[in-house]
Motif scaffolding. Sequence first.
Motif, PDB file in Angstrom:
ATOM      1  N   UNK A  30       0.857  -1.182   0.000  1.00 31.28           N
ATOM      2  CA  UNK A  30       0.000   0.000   0.000  1.00 31.28           C
ATOM      3  C   UNK A  30       0.894   1.233   0.000  1.00 31.28           C
ATOM      4  N   UNK A  31       0.423   2.298  -0.634  1.00 32.33           N
ATOM      5  CA  UNK A  31       1.195   3.523  -0.724  1.00 32.33           C
ATOM      6  C   UNK A  31       0.245   4.703  -0.586  1.00 32.33           C
ATOM      7  N   UNK A  32       0.571   5.614   0.302  1.00 26.04           N
ATOM      8  CA  UNK A  32      -0.305   6.745   0.592  1.00 26.04           C
ATOM      9  C   UNK A  32       0.444   8.057   0.388  1.00 26.04           C
ATOM     10  N   UNK A  33      -0.259   9.053  -0.103  1.00 25.79           N
ATOM     11  CA  UNK A  33       0.287  10.399  -0.197  1.00 25.79           C
ATOM     12  C   UNK A  33       0.060  11.086   1.139  1.00 25.79           C
ATOM     13  N   UNK A  34       1.049  11.844   1.599  1.00 26.62           N
ATOM     14  CA  UNK A  34       0.935  12.546   2.873  1.00 26.62           C
ATOM     15  C   UNK A  34       1.202  14.023   2.674  1.00 26.62           C
ATOM     16  N   UNK A  35       1.119  14.772   3.736  1.00 30.00           N
ATOM     17  CA  UNK A  35       1.474  16.183   3.688  1.00 30.00           C
ATOM     18  C   UNK A  35       2.572  16.430   4.716  1.00 30.00           C
ATOM     19  N   UNK A  36       3.255  17.522   4.581  1.00 31.61           N
ATOM     20  CA  UNK A  36       4.317  17.829   5.534  1.00 31.61           C
ATOM     21  C   UNK A  36       5.682  17.466   4.985  1.00 31.61           C
ATOM     22  N   UNK A  37       6.576  17.128   5.883  1.00 26.12           N
ATOM     23  CA  UNK A  37       7.971  16.878   5.512  1.00 26.12           C
ATOM     24  C   UNK A  37       8.139  15.651   4.618  1.00 26.12           C
ATOM     25  N   UNK A  38       7.338  14.615   4.844  1.00 24.06           N
ATOM     26  CA  UNK A  38       7.424  13.399   4.035  1.00 24.06           C
ATOM     27  C   UNK A  38       6.274  13.358   3.043  1.00 24.06           C
ATOM     28  N   UNK A  39       6.539  12.835   1.842  1.00 22.87           N
ATOM     29  CA  UNK A  39       5.571  12.868   0.743  1.00 22.87           C
ATOM     30  C   UNK A  39       4.753  11.592   0.608  1.00 22.87           C
ATOM     31  N   UNK A  40       5.336  10.455   0.992  1.00 27.34           N
ATOM     32  CA  UNK A  40       4.665   9.169   0.818  1.00 27.34           C
ATOM     33  C   UNK A  40       4.785   8.336   2.085  1.00 27.34           C
ATOM     34  N   UNK A  41       3.793   7.500   2.315  1.00 21.14           N
ATOM     35  CA  UNK A  41       3.834   6.503   3.376  1.00 21.14           C
ATOM     36  C   UNK A  41       3.631   5.152   2.697  1.00 21.14           C
ATOM     37  N   UNK A  42       4.613   4.286   2.823  1.00 19.99           N
ATOM     38  CA  UNK A  42       4.564   2.972   2.172  1.00 19.99           C
ATOM     39  C   UNK A  42       4.422   1.880   3.216  1.00 19.99           C
ATOM     40  N   UNK A  43       3.525   0.945   2.962  1.00 20.07           N
ATOM     41  CA  UNK A  43       3.372  -0.233   3.812  1.00 20.07           C
ATOM     42  C   UNK A  43       4.021  -1.402   3.090  1.00 20.07           C
ATOM     43  N   UNK A  44       5.064  -1.957   3.717  1.00 14.13           N
ATOM     44  CA  UNK A  44       5.768  -3.082   3.123  1.00 14.13           C
ATOM     45  C   UNK A  44       5.689  -4.261   4.079  1.00 14.13           C
ATOM     46  N   UNK A  45       6.004  -5.434   3.582  1.00 13.60           N
ATOM     47  CA  UNK A  45       6.060  -6.629   4.419  1.00 13.60           C
ATOM     48  C   UNK A  45       7.458  -7.218   4.327  1.00 13.60           C
ATOM     49  N   UNK A  46       8.017  -7.551   5.475  1.00 13.43           N
ATOM     50  CA  UNK A  46       9.319  -8.214   5.505  1.00 13.43           C
ATOM     51  C   UNK A  46       9.184  -9.499   6.306  1.00 13.43           C
ATOM     52  N   UNK A  47      10.118 -10.404   6.080  1.00 15.11           N
ATOM     53  CA  UNK A  47      10.141 -11.659   6.822  1.00 15.11           C
ATOM     54  C   UNK A  47      10.508 -11.382   8.275  1.00 15.11           C
ATOM     55  N   UNK A  48       9.904 -12.097   9.175  1.00 18.80           N
ATOM     56  CA  UNK A  48      10.244 -11.997  10.596  1.00 18.80           C
ATOM     57  C   UNK A  48      11.742 -12.254  10.754  1.00 18.80           C
ATOM     58  N   UNK A  49      12.435 -11.375  11.428  1.00 20.90           N
ATOM     59  CA  UNK A  49      13.864 -11.524  11.647  1.00 20.90           C
ATOM     60  C   UNK A  49      14.737 -10.847  10.605  1.00 20.90           C
ATOM     61  N   UNK A  50      14.166 -10.406   9.472  1.00 29.15           N
ATOM     62  CA  UNK A  50      14.952  -9.700   8.460  1.00 29.15           C
ATOM     63  C   UNK A  50      15.333  -8.313   8.966  1.00 29.15           C
ATOM     64  N   UNK A  51      16.423  -7.786   8.477  1.00 29.57           N
ATOM     65  CA  UNK A  51      16.926  -6.475   8.865  1.00 29.57           C
ATOM     66  C   UNK A  51      16.234  -5.409   8.022  1.00 29.57           C
ATOM     67  N   UNK A  52      15.414  -4.568   8.657  1.00 29.25           N
ATOM     68  CA  UNK A  52      14.675  -3.535   7.920  1.00 29.25           C
ATOM     69  C   UNK A  52      15.623  -2.521   7.291  1.00 29.25           C
TER      70      UNK A  52
END
Length: 78
Positions: A30-52
């Motif tokens: 999922x990807x959302x447009x925002x306002x303010x200092x940051x332009x986008x909010x992204x929802x990602x999925x990673x494997x449990x234990x992976x280094x973000x």
Amino acid sequence: MKPVFLQIQCSPGKTYDVAKAIYEREIASELYSTSGEFDLLAKIYIQEGDDIGKFINDNVLNIPHIVRSLTTLTFKAF
């Protein structure tokens, strides 16, 4: 898999280009447009234990026109 939310700051006028690149690379569920200092909010999925940090460096920060990215929230589904 656990969801992670990233705030993404883009170069001026390049938010659409960054969003398009994220979708083409199938990084975010999922990807959302925002306002303010940051332009986008992204929802990602990673494997449990992976280094973000490694995931961001390998998959997100190499997209042209991204100025910076910040992990905002991680949580486990229950």
